[in-house]
Design a protein around this motif. Structure first.
Motif, PDB file in Angstrom:
ATOM      1  N   ARG A  75       0.836  -1.208   0.000  1.00 19.93           N
ATOM      2  CA  ARG A  75       0.000   0.000   0.000  1.00 19.93           C
ATOM      3  C   ARG A  75       0.868   1.255   0.000  1.00 19.93           C
ATOM      4  O   ARG A  75       0.571   2.226  -0.697  1.00 19.93           O
ATOM      5  CB  ARG A  75      -0.919  -0.020   1.225  1.00 19.93           C
ATOM      6  CG  ARG A  75      -1.966  -1.131   1.194  1.00 19.93           C
ATOM      7  CD  ARG A  75      -2.725  -1.188   2.501  1.00 19.93           C
ATOM      8  NE  ARG A  75      -3.362   0.078   2.813  1.00 19.93           N
ATOM      9  CZ  ARG A  75      -3.980   0.327   3.954  1.00 19.93           C
ATOM     10  NH1 ARG A  75      -4.026  -0.600   4.906  1.00 19.93           N
ATOM     11  NH2 ARG A  75      -4.542   1.492   4.172  1.00 19.93           N
ATOM     12  N   TRP A  76       1.941   1.237   0.803  1.00 20.04           N
ATOM     13  CA  TRP A  76       2.850   2.383   0.811  1.00 20.04           C
ATOM     14  C   TRP A  76       3.514   2.567  -0.548  1.00 20.04           C
ATOM     15  O   TRP A  76       3.623   3.694  -1.060  1.00 20.04           O
ATOM     16  CB  TRP A  76       3.923   2.170   1.876  1.00 20.04           C
ATOM     17  CG  TRP A  76       5.048   3.163   1.806  1.00 20.04           C
ATOM     18  CD1 TRP A  76       5.081   4.416   2.347  1.00 20.04           C
ATOM     19  CD2 TRP A  76       6.292   2.988   1.123  1.00 20.04           C
ATOM     20  NE1 TRP A  76       6.274   5.038   2.058  1.00 20.04           N
ATOM     21  CE2 TRP A  76       7.036   4.181   1.309  1.00 20.04           C
ATOM     22  CE3 TRP A  76       6.851   1.954   0.391  1.00 20.04           C
ATOM     23  CZ2 TRP A  76       8.304   4.349   0.768  1.00 20.04           C
ATOM     24  CZ3 TRP A  76       8.116   2.118  -0.141  1.00 20.04           C
ATOM     25  CH2 TRP A  76       8.833   3.305   0.044  1.00 20.04           C
ATOM     26  N   LEU A  77       3.960   1.463  -1.172  1.00 16.47           N
ATOM     27  CA  LEU A  77       4.607   1.558  -2.475  1.00 16.47           C
ATOM     28  C   LEU A  77       3.650   2.103  -3.523  1.00 16.47           C
ATOM     29  O   LEU A  77       4.019   2.975  -4.328  1.00 16.47           O
ATOM     30  CB  LEU A  77       5.127   0.178  -2.886  1.00 16.47           C
ATOM     31  CG  LEU A  77       5.846   0.107  -4.232  1.00 16.47           C
ATOM     32  CD1 LEU A  77       7.083   0.998  -4.238  1.00 16.47           C
ATOM     33  CD2 LEU A  77       6.228  -1.333  -4.558  1.00 16.47           C
ATOM     34  N   LEU A  78       2.404   1.619  -3.528  1.00 19.81           N
ATOM     35  CA  LEU A  78       1.424   2.094  -4.508  1.00 19.81           C
ATOM     36  C   LEU A  78       1.093   3.567  -4.283  1.00 19.81           C
ATOM     37  O   LEU A  78       1.055   4.363  -5.233  1.00 19.81           O
ATOM     38  CB  LEU A  78       0.159   1.237  -4.433  1.00 19.81           C
ATOM     39  CG  LEU A  78      -0.982   1.634  -5.370  1.00 19.81           C
ATOM     40  CD1 LEU A  78      -0.543   1.535  -6.825  1.00 19.81           C
ATOM     41  CD2 LEU A  78      -2.218   0.777  -5.114  1.00 19.81           C
ATOM     42  N   ARG A  79       0.884   3.942  -3.028  1.00 20.65           N
ATOM     43  CA  ARG A  79       0.521   5.329  -2.730  1.00 20.65           C
ATOM     44  C   ARG A  79       1.671   6.281  -3.077  1.00 20.65           C
ATOM     45  O   ARG A  79       1.459   7.354  -3.654  1.00 20.65           O
ATOM     46  CB  ARG A  79       0.170   5.466  -1.247  1.00 20.65           C
ATOM     47  CG  ARG A  79      -0.326   6.851  -0.860  1.00 20.65           C
ATOM     48  CD  ARG A  79      -0.579   6.943   0.642  1.00 20.65           C
ATOM     49  NE  ARG A  79      -1.556   5.972   1.085  1.00 20.65           N
ATOM     50  CZ  ARG A  79      -1.265   4.868   1.783  1.00 20.65           C
ATOM     51  NH1 ARG A  79       0.002   4.619   2.100  1.00 20.65           N
ATOM     52  NH2 ARG A  79      -2.202   4.039   2.151  1.00 20.65           N
ATOM     53  N   THR A  80       2.878   5.896  -2.763  1.00 23.19           N
ATOM     54  CA  THR A  80       4.030   6.753  -3.044  1.00 23.19           C
ATOM     55  C   THR A  80       4.256   6.885  -4.548  1.00 23.19           C
ATOM     56  O   THR A  80       4.538   7.981  -5.055  1.00 23.19           O
ATOM     57  CB  THR A  80       5.278   6.184  -2.367  1.00 23.19           C
ATOM     58  OG1 THR A  80       5.024   6.018  -0.971  1.00 23.19           O
ATOM     59  CG2 THR A  80       6.456   7.110  -2.550  1.00 23.19           C
ATOM     60  N   THR A  81       4.132   5.779  -5.270  1.00 22.01           N
ATOM     61  CA  THR A  81       4.320   5.832  -6.720  1.00 22.01           C
ATOM     62  C   THR A  81       3.270   6.719  -7.372  1.00 22.01           C
ATOM     63  O   THR A  81       3.586   7.523  -8.271  1.00 22.01           O
ATOM     64  CB  THR A  81       4.264   4.416  -7.304  1.00 22.01           C
ATOM     65  OG1 THR A  81       5.243   3.594  -6.666  1.00 22.01           O
ATOM     66  CG2 THR A  81       4.527   4.435  -8.803  1.00 22.01           C
ATOM     67  N   LEU A  82       2.034   6.606  -6.950  1.00 25.85           N
ATOM     68  CA  LEU A  82       0.973   7.450  -7.514  1.00 25.85           C
ATOM     69  C   LEU A  82       1.202   8.923  -7.176  1.00 25.85           C
ATOM     70  O   LEU A  82       0.891   9.808  -7.987  1.00 25.85           O
ATOM     71  CB  LEU A  82      -0.392   6.985  -7.003  1.00 25.85           C
ATOM     72  CG  LEU A  82      -0.877   5.624  -7.509  1.00 25.85           C
ATOM     73  CD1 LEU A  82      -2.219   5.272  -6.879  1.00 25.85           C
ATOM     74  CD2 LEU A  82      -0.999   5.633  -9.036  1.00 25.85           C
TER      75      LEU A  82
END
Length: 608
Positions: free
Chosen positions: A166-173
Motif C-alpha cells: 500500500r505504501w509503495l502504490l501510494r508513493t508511486t501514484l
C-alpha cells in the motif's frame, strides 16, 4: 540537541551522496543535448520535458530514499516534544533531497549562463532560454514541495511508515501525479500558478502539523497482530519455482543497501541504451548524437554495477560459481541497456535520415553561403585536399576545424561561397554539395531558378519561400550512416569494460580500502570528464560540440567503406567486444577477494 537530532536523522546517511551524484549526472547528460541544440541555428529547447527529466531524480529520492522513517527509535525515548522531532525531519528532507534538486537545476542554470556568455552562434536564443530558468526553478521547487507535503500528510502519528504494498502504490501514484501536474500545468501558467502550488503545499503542511499527536508510535496497531498470526502459522513446503525469487534479483536486492531505489533506477538503463541508438536523435532535433553520450552511458553502467561488489562476500559460502555470480551482478543492467539500444534502433523514425536539413543556404552575414548539416560535413584525415576550380586554378578549401595543423582530422568547407559570389557560382556549389549529401545531385539550374535570387546590394540570397530539399525532392535520400549505431555501442562497451576490469583489480590481497575508493572515484571523474570535454570546448570557444558528431559520422562511414562486409562487420565487432569484455572481467572476477560487509559503512564505502 537539535544538531544531534539532525545528525542522526535517517536521511542524513551516505545514500544521499549517491543520489546527489545521480542528479549531477542527469543534469550534465541533458546539458550536452541542450548545448548542442541551442548552438544550432533555428533550434529551440523543450524546457518543460527537460525539467521533468531532471526533477524526477530528486523526486524519486524524496519518495523512496528513506523519508518514510521520520524519527529513529532512540529519540522517541527522550523527553522531546513531537513538534521538535517533526521540525528536524522536515529540515533533514530539505537539506538532502532539496539539495539534490538544487544541485541538478543549479548545474544546468550556470552552464546555460556560461554558454550565453561564450557562445558565438544563436546567442539571443541561448540568452532567452537561460532566461526561462528562473521560472523553471520556481515550478520545480513548487511541485517538489507539494510532493513533500503529500508524502508527509499520510499517517503523521507514525515514526516510520511501513514499506508495504500500500505504501509503495501510494508513493508511486504521488510521484506520478506531481510529475503529470508539472508537465501539464507548468507550461500553461506563469509564476502565479507556481505560487498557487506553493500555497497548496504550505496549507497541506500546516494541516499535517495540526494533526500531530502528543507522541509518535513506532508501528501501526495492526502490525503486531499480523506478525503474531504469521509466527503461529505452520511451516509449509518449499514454494513452487514460479514463486521463488530469481538469483539475479536476490543478488541485487542483497548487495544493495537500499533495494527499492535501485530497482526503480533500473529503467534508467533503458534510457541510456536509447541515448546512444538511432532513437536518441529525438533528443537533438533529428540528429544522431549518440556518440556524445557514449562515455556517460559507460559512467552510468559502472556506477550501477560497481557498488554491489563491496557486499558480495555474503555469497562466498554458497555453492555459486563466480561466472554465475558475475552474470547476476552485470546481467540486468547490461541487458537493459541493450534492450533500450535495440528498441531505439527498431522504433526510431527515419533511422538513417536525419530530420535536420542536410543542406542549406544561409543569408546570415556571419554564416553566409552553403551550409552542411553536422553529419555531412567533409572530413579529411590530414590536410584538406585542394581542388581545380572552373578557371583552372588550384583552390584550397577553407578549414573549419583542425587542432593538429593537418596532422589529424580536419573538417573543411569544399563548397565555400564567400559574400560577393555570383548567382551561377552559388548554384554550382550547391549542386556539388547536393551530390555529396544525397544519392543523386540536384542540378544547378534548379537552385538558380527555384531557390536563389539577388538582393538590392547584389548579394545572392534565398527567395522568400526558402529551401526545403527533403520536401521538394522526396526521390533523393540523404547519405545514410548504418555504421554509426554499432560504433557508438562498441565505444560505450569498451569504456565500461576497461573501467570495470581495472576496478576489480582493487579487490585483491594487499589492496586496501583507500585504493579501492580512489579507483572508484577516479574512474567516475574520468568518464564524466570525457563526456563534458566537447561541451567545455564549445563553451570556452576552442571547439564545437558538433565536431564530435561530424567526426563520428565520418569515422563510421570510413569503417563501413573499408571493412569487408560493411556495417555487418561493425555489428560483428560489437558482438566480439561484448564477448571479449565479459571474458576480461570474468578473469579478474575469479581472482577477486571481497571485503567483509560492514553495516556502519562510510560514505565512499557505499559508493564502491
Amino acid at each position: 540537541m537539535n544538531r544531534w537530532l539532525l545528525r542522526h536523522h535517517p536521511l542524513l546517511r551516505p545514500m544521499y551522496v549517491k543520489w546527489l551524484m545521480m542528479a549531477v549526472a542527469t543534469a550534465t547528460m541533458w546539458l550536452g543535448a541542450v548545448i548542442l541544440r541551442l548552438t544550432r541555428e533555428d533550434a529551440g529547447l523543450a524546457s518543460w520535458p527537460l525539467l521533468a527529466s531532471i526533477w524526477i531524480v530528486p523526486a524519486v529520492y524524496l519518495a523512496f530514499g528513506g523519508a518514510n522513517q521520520r524519527v529513529r527509535s532512540f529519540p522517541l525515548t527522550l523527553p522531546l516534544p513531537v513538534g521538535r522531532l517533526w521540525r528536524t525531519h522536515l529540515l533533514a528532507v530539505l537539506l538532502t533531497s532539496g539539495g539534490v534538486m538544487l544541485a541538478s537545476l543549479g548545474i544546468l542554470h550556470l552552464a546555460l549562463r556560461g554558454v550565453a556568455d561564450n557562445a558565438t552562434r544563436s546567442v539571443e536564443l541561448i540568452e532567452s532560454t537561460a532566461g526561462l530558468m528562473p521560472a523553471v526553478w520556481l515550478h520545480a521547487l513548487a511541485w517538489w514541495l507539494l510532493l513533500l507535503a503529500v508524502l508527509t500528510s499520510h499517517r503523521p502519528q507514525l515514526a516510520e511508515l511501513p514499506r508495504d504494498r500500500r505504501w509503495l502504490l501510494r508513493t508511486t501514484l504521488s510521484v506520478a501525479g506531481c510529475l503529470a501536474g508539472l508537465l501539464w500545468l507548468a507550461p500553461l501558467g506563469g509564476p502565479a500558478l507556481a505560487l498557487v502550488v506553493l500555497a497548496a503545499a504550505t496549507g497541506l503542511l500546516v494541516h499535517t502539523w495540526r494533526r500531530l499527536p502528543p507522541s509518535l508510535a513506532l508501528a501501526p496497531r495492526d502490525r503486531t497482530a499480523a506478525a503474531t498470526r504469521s509466527s503461529l502459522a505452520p511451516a509449509t513446503a518449499r514454494p513452487p519455482r514460479w514463486r521463488r525469487r530469481p538469483l539475479w534479483l536476490t543478488v541485487l536486492m542483497t548487495t544493495s543497501k537500499h533495494p527499492v531505489p535501485y530497482v526503480i533506477g533500473l529503467p534508467f538503463a533503458v534510457l541510456m541504451g536509447l541515448a546512444i541508438s538511432s532513437g536518441g536523435s529525438l533528443i537533438a532535433d533529428g540528429v544522431n548524437t549518440g556518440n556524445l553520450f557514449v562515455s556517460i552511458v559507460a559512467y552510468g553502467i559502472f556506477a550501477m554495477v560497481a557498488a554491489p561488489l563491496v557486499r558480495l562476500s555474503i555469497f562466498d559460502h554458497l555453492p555459486l560459481s563466480r561466472g554465475r555470480l558475475l552474470a547476476s551482478v552485470l546481467g540486468p543492467t547490461v541487458l537493459l541497456v541493450l534492450v533500450g539500444f535495440l528498441a531505439g534502433e527498431a522504433l526510431a523514425p527515419n533511422r538513417d535520415n536525419d530530420r535536420e536539413a542536410p543542406l542549406e543556404f544561409s543569408s546570415d552575414p556571419e554564416h553566409y553561403g552553403v551550409r552542411l548539416g553536422m553529419a555531412h560535413r567533409p572530413v579529411a584525415w590530414g590536410e584538406a585536399p585542394a581542388r581545380m576550380g572552373p578557371d583552372g586554378e588550384l583552390e584550397v578549401p577553407p578549414v573549419a576545424w583542425s587542432p593538429f595543423g593537418g596532422l589529424g582530422p580536419t573538417i573543411y568547407r569544399p563548397f565555400s561561397t564567400p559574400a560577393g559570389s555570383s548567382l551561377d557560382a552559388c548554384a554550382r556549389q550547391l549542386e556539388r554539395a547536393s551530390a555529396h549529401v544525397f544519392d543523386r545531385a540536384i542540378p544547378a539550374r534548379d537552385f538558380r531558378e527555384r531557390y536563389l535570387t539577388v538582393d538590392e546590394q547584389g548579394l545572392v540570397v534565398l527567395r522568400e519561400d526558402g529551401m526545403d530539399l527533403l520536401a521538394d525532392y522526396p526521390d533523393r535520400q540523404p547519405r545514410a550512416f548504418p555504421g554509426l549505431p554499432p560504433l557508438n555501442l562498441t565505444i560505450s562497451l569498451v569504456l565500461f569494460f576497461v573501467a570495470y576490469s581495472v576496478y576489480i583489480t582493487r579487490f585483491r590481497p594487499g589492496r586496501g580500502d583507500g585504493q579501492r575508493k580512489a579507483s572508484f572515484v577516479t574512474t567516475l571523474v574520468l568518464l564524466m570528464s570525457l563526456y563534458l570535454l566537447p561541451f567545455l570546448l564549445d563553451m570556452s570557444g576552442h571547439g564545437d560540440a558538433g565536431v564530435v558528431v561530424t567526426l563520428a559520422h565520418a569515422l563510421s562511414a570510413w569503417l563501413v567503406a573499408t571493412l569487408p562486409g560493411g556495417a555487418a562487420s561493425l555489428w560483428l565487432l560489437t558482438a566480439a567486444t561484448l564477448v571479449a569484455g565479459w571474458l576480461l572481467i570474468l578473469h579478474g572476477f575469479r581472482r577477486a577477494e571481497w571485503p567483509p560487509v560492514r553495516e556502519d559503512d562510510a560514505v565512499f564505502d557505499v559508493l564502491g
